[in-house]
Scaffold this motif. Structure first.
Motif, short mmCIF file in Angstrom:
data_model
loop_
_atom_site.label_atom_id
_atom_site.label_comp_id
_atom_site.label_asym_id
_atom_site.label_seq_id
_atom_site.Cartn_x
_atom_site.Cartn_y
_atom_site.Cartn_z
N LEU A 51 -13.34 -63.64 -67.23
CA LEU A 51 -13.23 -62.73 -67.67
C LEU A 51 -12.78 -62.14 -69.07
O LEU A 51 -11.50 -61.78 -68.82
CB LEU A 51 -13.75 -60.98 -66.96
CG LEU A 51 -15.26 -61.72 -65.16
CD1 LEU A 51 -15.50 -60.17 -65.32
CD2 LEU A 51 -16.21 -62.60 -66.43
N ALA A 52 -12.97 -61.89 -69.82
CA ALA A 52 -12.58 -61.28 -70.76
C ALA A 52 -11.98 -60.35 -70.70
O ALA A 52 -12.80 -58.97 -69.91
CB ALA A 52 -13.00 -61.30 -72.86
N ASP A 53 -11.11 -59.05 -71.36
CA ASP A 53 -11.24 -57.83 -71.47
C ASP A 53 -11.84 -57.01 -71.81
O ASP A 53 -12.69 -57.47 -73.10
CB ASP A 53 -9.63 -57.89 -72.03
CG ASP A 53 -8.39 -58.13 -70.98
OD1 ASP A 53 -8.66 -58.55 -69.86
OD2 ASP A 53 -7.36 -57.26 -72.08
N GLY A 54 -12.60 -56.05 -71.15
CA GLY A 54 -13.62 -55.48 -72.05
C GLY A 54 -14.43 -55.61 -71.27
O GLY A 54 -15.36 -56.27 -70.25
N GLU A 55 -16.00 -55.49 -71.83
CA GLU A 55 -17.53 -54.95 -71.23
C GLU A 55 -18.22 -56.68 -70.77
O GLU A 55 -17.66 -57.01 -72.15
CB GLU A 55 -18.56 -54.51 -72.04
CG GLU A 55 -19.53 -54.02 -70.84
CD GLU A 55 -20.30 -52.60 -71.25
OE1 GLU A 55 -20.77 -52.87 -72.20
OE2 GLU A 55 -19.77 -51.22 -71.03
N ASN A 56 -18.25 -56.83 -69.73
CA ASN A 56 -18.97 -58.58 -69.33
C ASN A 56 -20.14 -58.00 -69.09
O ASN A 56 -20.40 -57.42 -67.60
CB ASN A 56 -17.74 -59.36 -68.70
CG ASN A 56 -17.07 -59.95 -69.62
OD1 ASN A 56 -15.99 -60.27 -69.78
ND2 ASN A 56 -15.87 -58.95 -69.10
N LEU A 57 -21.08 -59.81 -69.46
CA LEU A 57 -22.58 -59.45 -68.69
C LEU A 57 -22.54 -60.57 -67.79
O LEU A 57 -22.28 -61.56 -68.74
CB LEU A 57 -23.13 -59.70 -69.73
CG LEU A 57 -25.14 -59.75 -69.69
CD1 LEU A 57 -25.45 -58.96 -68.60
CD2 LEU A 57 -25.51 -59.63 -70.79
N ILE A 58 -22.66 -60.63 -66.80
CA ILE A 58 -22.70 -61.40 -66.54
C ILE A 58 -24.34 -62.10 -66.07
O ILE A 58 -24.47 -61.74 -65.09
CB ILE A 58 -21.52 -61.94 -65.42
CG1 ILE A 58 -20.85 -61.79 -65.63
CG2 ILE A 58 -21.90 -63.31 -64.12
CD1 ILE A 58 -19.41 -61.30 -64.40
N GLU A 59 -24.96 -63.38 -65.95
CA GLU A 59 -25.90 -63.87 -65.53
C GLU A 59 -25.95 -64.87 -64.36
O GLU A 59 -25.23 -65.61 -64.29
CB GLU A 59 -27.00 -64.24 -66.75
CG GLU A 59 -28.40 -65.24 -66.16
CD GLU A 59 -29.08 -65.86 -67.68
OE1 GLU A 59 -29.98 -65.26 -68.20
OE2 GLU A 59 -28.71 -66.93 -67.21
N LEU A 60 -27.03 -63.98 -63.63
CA LEU A 60 -26.94 -64.71 -62.38
C LEU A 60 -28.04 -65.37 -61.59
O LEU A 60 -29.07 -64.53 -62.23
CB LEU A 60 -26.64 -64.25 -61.17
CG LEU A 60 -24.67 -63.46 -61.27
CD1 LEU A 60 -24.56 -61.83 -60.45
CD2 LEU A 60 -23.83 -63.90 -61.04
N LYS A 61 -28.18 -66.74 -60.58
CA LYS A 61 -29.76 -66.00 -60.18
C LYS A 61 -29.35 -65.91 -58.36
O LYS A 61 -28.73 -66.84 -58.12
CB LYS A 61 -30.90 -67.84 -60.82
CG LYS A 61 -31.41 -66.93 -62.14
CD LYS A 61 -31.86 -68.37 -62.27
CE LYS A 61 -32.04 -68.49 -63.57
NZ LYS A 61 -33.18 -69.52 -63.83
#
Length: 145
Positions: A51-61
């Motif tokens: 992940l990059a520093d800061g806020e991350n959005l991870i999409e999962l199923k």
């Protein structure tokens, strides 16, 4: 001369890659949670992500198969996309864990209330709710007000 330039380019590329991953956090997911995207970019076929520093959005199923008896070919339980918002600012390693899911009914309960546990490398853990698409859109719209 061409070999020298290639060697320099490879060295710079490897140092750049090392420096960007050295400060990045990572998360590993169980087989039942497939990573399908990170920060809007498609990401398939991996259970460990950087992940990059800061806020991350991870999409999962979520997906798993359950057998009722030996003659049964099994029933797949699959979710629509679920979203994890994770704010990272240092090099942390997390392991994501779902609750124990042994039956098809427990799988549907998880899909209806998706909460995972993020366990850090030092033993600390926190429960995090995954968002549905509707919840994510509502959060984004309300954040703009």
């Amino acid at each position: 001369m061409k070999t020298f330039i290639t060697a320099i380019a490879l060295t710079v590329a490897s140092l750049t890659a090392f420096s960007s991953t050295a400060t990045a956090a990572s998360v590993s997911f169980p087989d039942s949670l497939a990573v399908t995207g990170i920060n809007g970019e498609s990401q398939l076929g991996t259970q460990q992500i950087q992940l990059a520093d800061g806020e991350n959005l991870i999409e999962l199923k979520y997906h798993d198969i359950f057998e009722v008896n030996a003659d049964d070919s099994g029933a797949w339980v699959k979710s629509a996309p679920l979203y994890l918002i994770l704010d990272t600012d240092e090099q942390l390693q997390y392991k994501a864990m779902t609750p124990v899911i042994d039956t098809e009914d427990e799988a549907y309960d998880f899909i209806n209330n998706p909460v995972i546990t993020l366990k850090g490398a030092h033993g600390e853990s926190k429960d995090v709710a995954l968002l549905t698409h509707h919840q994510l859109m509502a959060k984004l719209l309300l954040a703009k007000k």
